[in-house]
Motif scaffolding. Structure first.
Motif, mmCIF file in Angstrom:
data_model
loop_
_atom_site.group_PDB
_atom_site.id
_atom_site.type_symbol
_atom_site.label_atom_id
_atom_site.label_comp_id
_atom_site.label_asym_id
_atom_site.label_seq_id
_atom_site.Cartn_x
_atom_site.Cartn_y
_atom_site.Cartn_z
ATOM 1 N N TRP A 243 36.715 62.671 32.956
ATOM 2 C CA TRP A 243 35.592 62.462 33.871
ATOM 3 C C TRP A 243 35.686 61.063 34.473
ATOM 4 C CZ3 TRP A 243 32.325 64.663 36.860
ATOM 5 C CH2 TRP A 243 31.315 63.906 37.439
ATOM 6 N N ARG A 244 35.389 60.973 35.763
ATOM 7 C CA ARG A 244 35.348 59.701 36.471
ATOM 8 C C ARG A 244 34.022 59.621 37.212
ATOM 9 N NH1 ARG A 244 40.122 62.052 36.264
ATOM 10 N NH2 ARG A 244 42.048 60.858 36.147
ATOM 11 N N ASP A 245 33.279 58.548 37.023
ATOM 12 C CA ASP A 245 31.996 58.390 37.709
ATOM 13 C C ASP A 245 32.156 58.319 39.230
ATOM 14 O OD1 ASP A 245 30.281 58.625 35.561
ATOM 15 O OD2 ASP A 245 30.143 56.465 35.215
ATOM 16 N N GLU A 246 33.338 57.991 39.702
ATOM 17 C CA GLU A 246 33.573 57.983 41.150
ATOM 18 C C GLU A 246 33.350 59.362 41.761
ATOM 19 O OE1 GLU A 246 36.361 54.889 39.337
ATOM 20 O OE2 GLU A 246 35.761 56.930 38.885
ATOM 21 N N ALA A 247 33.443 60.393 40.947
ATOM 22 C CA ALA A 247 33.228 61.760 41.434
ATOM 23 C C ALA A 247 31.798 61.947 41.937
ATOM 24 C CB ALA A 247 33.534 62.773 40.333
ATOM 25 N N LEU A 248 30.875 61.116 41.475
ATOM 26 C CA LEU A 248 29.479 61.225 41.894
ATOM 27 C C LEU A 248 29.286 60.846 43.363
ATOM 28 C CD1 LEU A 248 27.779 59.775 38.701
ATOM 29 C CD2 LEU A 248 27.953 62.184 39.389
ATOM 30 N N GLY A 249 30.280 60.253 43.969
ATOM 31 C CA GLY A 249 30.225 59.910 45.386
ATOM 32 C C GLY A 249 30.599 61.071 46.299
ATOM 33 N N PHE A 250 30.917 62.222 45.719
ATOM 34 C CA PHE A 250 31.277 63.411 46.482
ATOM 35 C C PHE A 250 30.091 64.372 46.500
ATOM 36 C CE2 PHE A 250 35.165 61.431 45.359
ATOM 37 C CZ PHE A 250 36.106 61.799 46.312
ATOM 38 N N ASP A 251 30.178 65.399 47.322
ATOM 39 C CA ASP A 251 29.122 66.411 47.361
ATOM 40 C C ASP A 251 29.223 67.367 46.178
ATOM 41 O OD1 ASP A 251 28.255 65.318 49.759
ATOM 42 O OD2 ASP A 251 29.320 66.787 50.985
ATOM 43 N N ARG A 252 30.471 67.632 45.768
ATOM 44 C CA ARG A 252 30.692 68.566 44.663
ATOM 45 C C ARG A 252 31.907 68.134 43.868
ATOM 46 N NH1 ARG A 252 30.932 75.164 45.031
ATOM 47 N NH2 ARG A 252 30.764 75.533 42.785
ATOM 48 N N ALA A 253 31.765 68.207 42.551
ATOM 49 C CA ALA A 253 32.866 67.869 41.655
ATOM 50 C C ALA A 253 33.172 69.062 40.761
ATOM 51 C CB ALA A 253 32.503 66.662 40.796
ATOM 52 N N PHE A 254 34.449 69.336 40.597
ATOM 53 C CA PHE A 254 34.944 70.365 39.688
ATOM 54 C C PHE A 254 35.651 69.626 38.552
ATOM 55 C CE2 PHE A 254 34.974 72.041 43.986
ATOM 56 C CZ PHE A 254 34.313 73.252 43.857
ATOM 57 N N HIS A 255 35.094 69.711 37.373
ATOM 58 C CA HIS A 255 35.666 69.013 36.215
ATOM 59 C C HIS A 255 36.307 70.049 35.299
ATOM 60 C CE1 HIS A 255 36.339 66.181 33.101
ATOM 61 N NE2 HIS A 255 35.298 66.504 32.345
#
Length: 146
Positions: free
Chosen positions: A94-106
Protein backbone atom coordinates in the motif's frame (compact mmCIF):
# COMPACT_ATOMS: atom_id res chain seq x y z
CA UNK A 1 -12.12 8.22 -3.75
CA UNK A 2 -12.59 4.49 -3.88
CA UNK A 3 -10.08 1.86 -2.75
CA UNK A 4 -10.73 -1.71 -3.86
CA UNK A 5 -8.77 -4.36 -1.97
CA UNK A 6 -8.40 -7.51 -4.10
CA UNK A 7 -7.37 -10.59 -2.12
CA UNK A 8 -5.82 -13.00 -4.62
CA UNK A 9 -6.60 -16.51 -3.43
CA UNK A 10 -7.32 -18.60 -6.55
CA UNK A 11 -6.11 -16.67 -9.57
CA UNK A 12 -2.76 -14.90 -9.76
CA UNK A 13 -2.27 -11.23 -10.52
CA UNK A 14 -1.25 -12.11 -14.08
CA UNK A 15 -4.81 -13.28 -14.76
CA UNK A 16 -6.62 -10.57 -12.80
CA UNK A 17 -4.80 -7.34 -13.64
CA UNK A 18 -5.44 -7.49 -17.41
CA UNK A 19 -9.18 -7.80 -16.79
CA UNK A 20 -9.21 -4.78 -14.49
CA UNK A 21 -7.06 -2.78 -16.92
CA UNK A 22 -9.37 -3.66 -19.79
CA UNK A 23 -12.43 -2.48 -17.82
CA UNK A 24 -10.72 0.81 -16.94
CA UNK A 25 -9.85 1.42 -20.59
CA UNK A 26 -13.33 0.44 -21.79
CA UNK A 27 -14.72 3.06 -19.39
CA UNK A 28 -12.52 5.72 -21.00
CA UNK A 29 -9.99 5.85 -18.17
CA UNK A 30 -6.25 5.43 -17.91
CA UNK A 31 -4.38 3.23 -15.46
CA UNK A 32 -1.09 3.48 -13.63
CA UNK A 33 0.27 0.08 -12.56
CA UNK A 34 2.82 0.25 -9.74
CA UNK A 35 5.31 -2.43 -8.75
CA UNK A 36 8.59 -1.64 -7.06
CA UNK A 37 10.53 -4.63 -8.42
CA UNK A 38 11.89 -4.20 -11.95
CA UNK A 39 11.46 -7.92 -12.70
CA UNK A 40 7.80 -7.74 -11.67
CA UNK A 41 7.28 -4.75 -13.99
CA UNK A 42 8.86 -6.68 -16.87
CA UNK A 43 6.52 -9.64 -16.23
CA UNK A 44 3.50 -7.34 -16.13
CA UNK A 45 4.64 -5.78 -19.41
CA UNK A 46 4.67 -9.23 -21.02
CA UNK A 47 1.33 -10.19 -19.48
CA UNK A 48 -0.42 -7.09 -20.83
CA UNK A 49 0.81 -7.88 -24.36
CA UNK A 50 -0.10 -11.54 -24.31
CA UNK A 51 -3.04 -12.08 -21.91
CA UNK A 52 -5.51 -12.68 -24.75
CA UNK A 53 -4.85 -14.22 -28.17
CA UNK A 54 -7.45 -11.88 -29.70
CA UNK A 55 -6.13 -8.60 -28.35
CA UNK A 56 -3.59 -6.74 -26.25
CA UNK A 57 -3.72 -3.83 -23.86
CA UNK A 58 -1.87 -0.77 -25.13
CA UNK A 59 0.70 0.17 -22.53
CA UNK A 60 4.29 1.10 -21.82
CA UNK A 61 6.84 1.19 -19.05
CA UNK A 62 7.51 4.52 -17.37
CA UNK A 63 10.57 6.45 -18.37
CA UNK A 64 9.96 6.61 -22.10
CA UNK A 65 9.27 9.60 -24.32
CA UNK A 66 5.63 8.59 -24.77
CA UNK A 67 4.62 8.13 -21.10
CA UNK A 68 1.90 10.76 -21.42
CA UNK A 69 0.31 8.88 -24.34
CA UNK A 70 0.12 5.47 -22.66
CA UNK A 71 -3.38 4.30 -21.66
CA UNK A 72 -1.71 1.94 -19.18
CA UNK A 73 1.64 2.90 -17.70
CA UNK A 74 3.77 0.50 -15.63
CA UNK A 75 5.97 2.24 -13.08
CA UNK A 76 7.98 1.74 -9.93
CA UNK A 77 6.47 4.90 -8.44
CA UNK A 78 2.96 6.21 -7.85
CA UNK A 79 3.41 9.15 -10.22
CA UNK A 80 1.02 9.09 -13.18
CA UNK A 81 3.09 10.25 -16.12
CA UNK A 82 0.13 9.25 -18.28
CA UNK A 83 -2.42 11.36 -16.41
CA UNK A 84 -4.18 8.28 -15.00
CA UNK A 85 -6.85 8.74 -12.35
CA UNK A 86 -6.82 4.98 -11.58
CA UNK A 87 -3.92 3.22 -9.89
CA UNK A 88 -3.23 -0.49 -9.50
CA UNK A 89 -0.85 -1.40 -6.70
CA UNK A 90 0.39 -4.64 -8.17
CA UNK A 91 3.05 -5.66 -5.66
CA UNK A 92 0.92 -5.95 -2.53
CA UNK A 93 2.39 -2.79 -1.01
CA UNK A 94 0.00 0.00 0.00
CA UNK A 95 1.15 3.52 -0.83
CA UNK A 96 -0.62 6.60 0.54
CA UNK A 97 0.10 8.33 -2.77
CA UNK A 98 -2.73 6.21 -4.16
CA UNK A 99 -5.15 8.46 -2.26
CA UNK A 100 -4.43 11.18 -4.83
CA UNK A 101 -6.23 9.13 -7.50
CA UNK A 102 -9.96 8.67 -8.07
CA UNK A 103 -9.74 4.90 -7.67
CA UNK A 104 -7.12 2.53 -6.34
CA UNK A 105 -6.91 -1.22 -6.90
CA UNK A 106 -4.79 -2.82 -4.18
CA UNK A 107 -3.86 -6.40 -5.11
CA UNK A 108 -2.38 -8.70 -2.48
CA UNK A 109 -1.96 -12.39 -1.78
CA UNK A 110 -1.50 -14.40 1.42
CA UNK A 111 2.09 -13.20 1.80
CA UNK A 112 0.89 -9.61 2.10
CA UNK A 113 -2.36 -10.08 4.02
CA UNK A 114 -1.03 -8.58 7.27
CA UNK A 115 0.02 -5.38 5.48
CA UNK A 116 -3.30 -5.26 3.60
CA UNK A 117 -5.23 -5.50 6.88
CA UNK A 118 -3.19 -2.64 8.32
CA UNK A 119 -3.89 -0.53 5.22
CA UNK A 120 -7.61 -1.39 5.45
CA UNK A 121 -7.74 -0.30 9.09
CA UNK A 122 -5.64 2.78 8.39
CA UNK A 123 -8.12 3.97 5.77
CA UNK A 124 -11.20 3.40 7.96
CA UNK A 125 -11.38 6.95 9.27
CA UNK A 126 -10.08 8.77 6.22
CA UNK A 127 -12.58 11.32 5.01
CA UNK A 128 -13.70 10.81 1.45
CA UNK A 129 -12.35 7.24 1.20
CA UNK A 130 -14.74 4.43 0.34
CA UNK A 131 -13.23 0.97 0.95
CA UNK A 132 -14.28 -2.28 -0.69
CA UNK A 133 -12.84 -5.71 -0.02
CA UNK A 134 -13.05 -8.38 -2.73
CA UNK A 135 -12.11 -12.03 -2.33
CA UNK A 136 -12.14 -14.86 -4.86
CA UNK A 137 -14.56 -17.70 -4.24
CA UNK A 138 -13.81 -21.35 -5.06
CA UNK A 139 -14.76 -20.77 -8.70
CA UNK A 140 -12.38 -17.82 -8.93
CA UNK A 141 -15.18 -15.24 -9.09
CA UNK A 142 -14.97 -12.04 -7.09
CA UNK A 143 -17.24 -11.63 -4.11
CA UNK A 144 -17.57 -8.39 -2.19
CA UNK A 145 -16.82 -9.26 1.43
CA UNK A 146 -16.83 -5.75 2.93
Amino acid sequence: MQVDFYHLTHRPLDRVLPQIAQKVLEGGGRLLVVAQDEGARARLDTVLWSFSPESFLPHGQAGGEDDSRQPVLISGEAAAGNGARNIALADGVWRDEALGFDRAFHFFDEERIVEARLAWKGLADREGVERRYWKQNDEGRWEKVA
